[in-house]
Design an enzyme around this catalytic site. Sequence first.
Site, PDB file in Angstrom:
ATOM      1  CG  HIS A  57      -1.565   1.316   1.514  1.00  0.00           C
ATOM      2  ND1 HIS A  57      -2.570   1.856   0.740  1.00  0.00           N
ATOM      3  CD2 HIS A  57      -1.316   2.235   2.491  1.00  0.00           C
ATOM      4  CE1 HIS A  57      -2.920   3.039   1.227  1.00  0.00           C
ATOM      5  NE2 HIS A  57      -2.173   3.297   2.287  1.00  0.00           N
ATOM      6  CG  ASP A  78       6.104  18.530 -26.263  1.00  0.00           C
ATOM      7  OD1 ASP A  78       6.485  17.943 -25.238  1.00  0.00           O
ATOM      8  OD2 ASP A  78       5.209  18.113 -27.001  1.00  0.00           O
ATOM      9  CD1 TRP A  85       6.252   3.477   4.269  1.00  0.00           C
ATOM     10  CD2 TRP A  85       7.426   4.220   2.533  1.00  0.00           C
ATOM     11  NE1 TRP A  85       6.654   4.746   4.555  1.00  0.00           N
ATOM     12  CE2 TRP A  85       7.379   5.239   3.501  1.00  0.00           C
ATOM     13  CE3 TRP A  85       8.115   4.474   1.337  1.00  0.00           C
ATOM     14  CZ2 TRP A  85       7.996   6.471   3.340  1.00  0.00           C
ATOM     15  CZ3 TRP A  85       8.734   5.713   1.176  1.00  0.00           C
ATOM     16  CH2 TRP A  85       8.667   6.692   2.172  1.00  0.00           C
ATOM     17  CB  SER A 135      10.609   6.358 -14.287  1.00  0.00           C
ATOM     18  OG  SER A 135       9.512   7.224 -14.372  1.00  0.00           O
ATOM     19  CB  SER A 136      11.838   9.598 -10.301  1.00  0.00           C
ATOM     20  OG  SER A 136      10.666   9.014  -9.874  1.00  0.00           O
ATOM     21  CG  HIS A 196      12.365  14.628   5.775  1.00  0.00           C
ATOM     22  ND1 HIS A 196      11.375  14.177   6.613  1.00  0.00           N
ATOM     23  CD2 HIS A 196      12.114  15.929   5.564  1.00  0.00           C
ATOM     24  CE1 HIS A 196      10.575  15.178   6.897  1.00  0.00           C
ATOM     25  NE2 HIS A 196      11.005  16.249   6.290  1.00  0.00           N
ATOM     26  CD  GLU A 254       9.595  10.137  -2.585  1.00  0.00           C
ATOM     27  OE1 GLU A 254      10.515  10.475  -3.337  1.00  0.00           O
ATOM     28  OE2 GLU A 254       8.469   9.826  -2.990  1.00  0.00           O
ATOM     29  CE1 TYR A 306       8.422  18.534   4.171  1.00  0.00           C
ATOM     30  CE2 TYR A 306      10.788  18.678   4.228  1.00  0.00           C
ATOM     31  CZ  TYR A 306       9.583  18.705   4.880  1.00  0.00           C
ATOM     32  OH  TYR A 306       9.535  18.921   6.214  1.00  0.00           O
ATOM     33  CB  SER A 308       0.190  28.955  -4.846  1.00  0.00           C
ATOM     34  OG  SER A 308       0.716  28.517  -3.625  1.00  0.00           O
ATOM     35  CG  HIS A 337      12.570  14.310  11.619  1.00  0.00           C
ATOM     36  ND1 HIS A 337      12.477  15.527  11.012  1.00  0.00           N
ATOM     37  CD2 HIS A 337      11.943  13.446  10.787  1.00  0.00           C
ATOM     38  CE1 HIS A 337      11.819  15.400   9.878  1.00  0.00           C
ATOM     39  NE2 HIS A 337      11.484  14.155   9.719  1.00  0.00           N
ATOM     40  CG  HIS A 338      11.923  10.047   9.341  1.00  0.00           C
ATOM     41  ND1 HIS A 338      10.591   9.994   9.031  1.00  0.00           N
ATOM     42  CD2 HIS A 338      12.409  11.123   8.679  1.00  0.00           C
ATOM     43  CE1 HIS A 338      10.288  10.973   8.197  1.00  0.00           C
ATOM     44  NE2 HIS A 338      11.368  11.690   7.978  1.00  0.00           N
ATOM     45  CB  THR A 393       5.494  25.003   6.780  1.00  0.00           C
ATOM     46  OG1 THR A 393       6.670  24.255   6.497  1.00  0.00           O
ATOM     47  CG2 THR A 393       4.287  24.260   6.260  1.00  0.00           C
ATOM     48  CE  LYS A 399       5.798  27.003   0.204  1.00  0.00           C
ATOM     49  NZ  LYS A 399       5.261  27.668  -0.984  1.00  0.00           N
ATOM     50  NE  ARG A 450       4.052   3.056  10.930  1.00  0.00           N
ATOM     51  CZ  ARG A 450       4.924   3.728  10.155  1.00  0.00           C
ATOM     52  NH1 ARG A 450       5.927   4.403  10.702  1.00  0.00           N
ATOM     53  NH2 ARG A 450       4.787   3.760   8.854  1.00  0.00           N
TER      54      ARG A 450
END
Lengths: 298, 532
Positions: free
Chosen positions: B83, B112, B148, B176-177, B260, B262, B264, B275, B309-310, B335, B338, B457
Amino acid sequence: MAQEGEGTYYVPAQSKWPIIASIGLFTMLLGAGMMMNDMSAGVKDSFAHYVFFGGSLIMAYMLFGWFSNVIEESQKGLYSAQMDRSFRWGMGWFIFSEVMFFAAFFGTLFYVRYFAVPWLAGEGDGASTHEHLWPEFEAAWPLMSNPDNETFPGAKALIDPFHLPLINTLLLVASSITLTIAHHALRKAERTKVKIWMILTLILGFAFLYFQFEEYAEAYNELGLTLSAGIYGSTFFILTGFHGAHVTLGATMLLIMLVRIYKGHFEPENHFAFEASSWYWHFVDVVWIGLFIFVYLI
Amino acid sequence: MTAVTDTTNGKSNEHHDHHGPAKGLMRWVLTTNHKDIGTMYLWFSFIMFLTGGAMAMVIRAELFQPGMQIVDPGFFNQMTTMHGLIMVFGAVMPAFVGLANWMIPLMIGAPDMALPRMNNWSFWILPFAAVMLVSTLFMEGGGPNFGWTFYAPLSTTYAPPSTTFFIFAIHMLGISSIMGAINIIATILNLRAPGMTMMKMPLFVWTWLITAYLLIAVMPVLAGAVTMMLMDIHFGTSFFNAGGGGDPVLFQHIFWFFGHPEVYIMILPSFGIVSAILPTFARKPLFGYTSMVYATASIAFLSFIVWAHHMFTVGIPLVGELFFMYATLLIAVPTGVKVFNWVTTMFRGAMTFETPMLFSIAFVVLFTIGGFSGLMLAIAPADFQYHDTYFVVAHFHYVLVPGAIFAIFAAVYYWLPKWTGHMYDETLGKTHFWMSFIGMNLTFFPMHFVGLAGMPRRIPDYALQFADFNMIASMGGFMFGTTQLLFLFIVIKCIRGGEKAKDESWEGAEGLEWSLPSPMPYHTFTTPPDVK
């Protein structure tokens, strides 16, 4: 820049190469995965290598065809100055992605050296790990004796940095210089000179690869420095191995450039493929300097 | 500047119409058109969204009541793992790349994408990678079951054999990315219309420029991490094995150095979308454009120095805990800038509440809730309590579902009239919004409570005191899940017909894309517009 209004931006209508590339990449990696799983499971008779080989053939066909297309279009003069800048940005950011790929392995090397190994020996928070799991273990770098020497027997001896690695450093640095001379000659349209210096560059590059191969043979056959020699062997081979793979790719690119020069391609003012290959070659060279210092010397 | 269309490969296509697409299936396979490729990205993403969503339904069904009912624990672990992977790499990222493909050339007045063939390849790798990833579920020993985040040694020493193919699927997704990101950067830096200076670019373009930079910086690091896993599994190395002098914690450092930035990557394009939408429906220019650009860049910079921090509870030195705590709390500043700007944009605006606006306002409110729970998690001593509980699950679903996913919905509703030439059904759109909004909050809000009360979890069974909240969460989950079929219906209905959309489909919409006809011709801005 974006401010320019004139010129043509080439948008190709359709192309079969990307889908062939996707199929090829998928087949090749599927085959590689099957081969690795078979190897680890001890399966002998399998068709995995045919899948891998088939995928590799498709990839080779794709690379040849796609680049032929691009070269044809370039020779026909379809690419504007703006297109050229797109290629430049593309190649530049691709090299940046390669830098980050190597950064992961250099980061691993530094982390292991300055944190993981000392902690295993009881420094910092590692006191109880050390006491309960491997009380005999002592920190050192290069790490010759691992915590679990049965599964990961350490290397008996290491590569002498002032023998083959030093020669290889000189070879690669020299090849960067010869390549630059070739580039200057190309800009002055002195084509014989370009050929001579390109051939010299390639000889230096392939000599590097030959010595690297010799070094690996020595490491495996005489020094006991293998992939499973613990973290020193792991970092040593992943860094030098991926570097060697990149030298091979860079040398292949330069070889193709040489063939194109013989075919009369490139103009003094317009030869981005050559420049891109030389950027790549210099990048590979810089990575080697980092390797020589951090993997071999200190 | 005129776009030259030419046929280049052997099987040339002489009767190719310069202004219309080719016919049949091969149009999609061989295309180099940014609109075609954008469409394929969006459909692919939606299929993956339903696939990953179906797995979430399995998870919620098992957790509907305490005890083991439907699936065995091993399969449950495969579901949570797949998932997450499918939603991150298959649904959210490709959706944003699809939107980038569609909108960036239109927003900057380019004919293009800069490298159209590579653009096609970036897309067509994805279905193959997805097939490889999903096929692991049917292999002997089952699919990836280690979460994951695939922490070693769960993903190395104790991993099922299918992990090899999981690794190669990640490699393909990464390739690809990276190619997609290179293309986006080259397009933005090189193909802007005359007069379109950097500081005139719409924020969606800015946020994508910065996102693409993040992608190129961290996807190779992920490639390095999975490569080391592969070496540990098959070639006897000991990167993540302490017995050979390596360290499983090293895996977490490398993974989160990728991970991390990622997260963002999955939120910055949302900022750009919101925006664009808020000013349109508030009928006021965006408040603080320049500060939005700098805030985005600051968030991107900070994302590189907060990864540990993870890992507060894994055993890192105190000085590390402190550094990563303070660095993480710093992210609240840009943040906050924003959120302040979005609220101020709406302040005293002549607001109307069409579906894109509803999703955008929900984004601002709910993303902020996710941000606040993030602040709680950032406090290292408090995180010792929250770590690996459902509070974390609540937090990241609040930033990803009403953050990333709602922004994608908002974008689709906002630009659908431009893409299809028809207005979508507003009543159904609003129904989709309210059902999603209620379903999503029902699912994830109770997770805060069970998490704070200590429910871990990634488990298929739980203690009895969590039963009520879990049942509510499951019902909300089913509601949210089924509602997305309504979204599919709305989009198909809109493609097939509906009220004719005006060129400027929304009153007060600004930007180059609205100067084009709805629906757009196959090729746009072959001559670049003059931007004042």
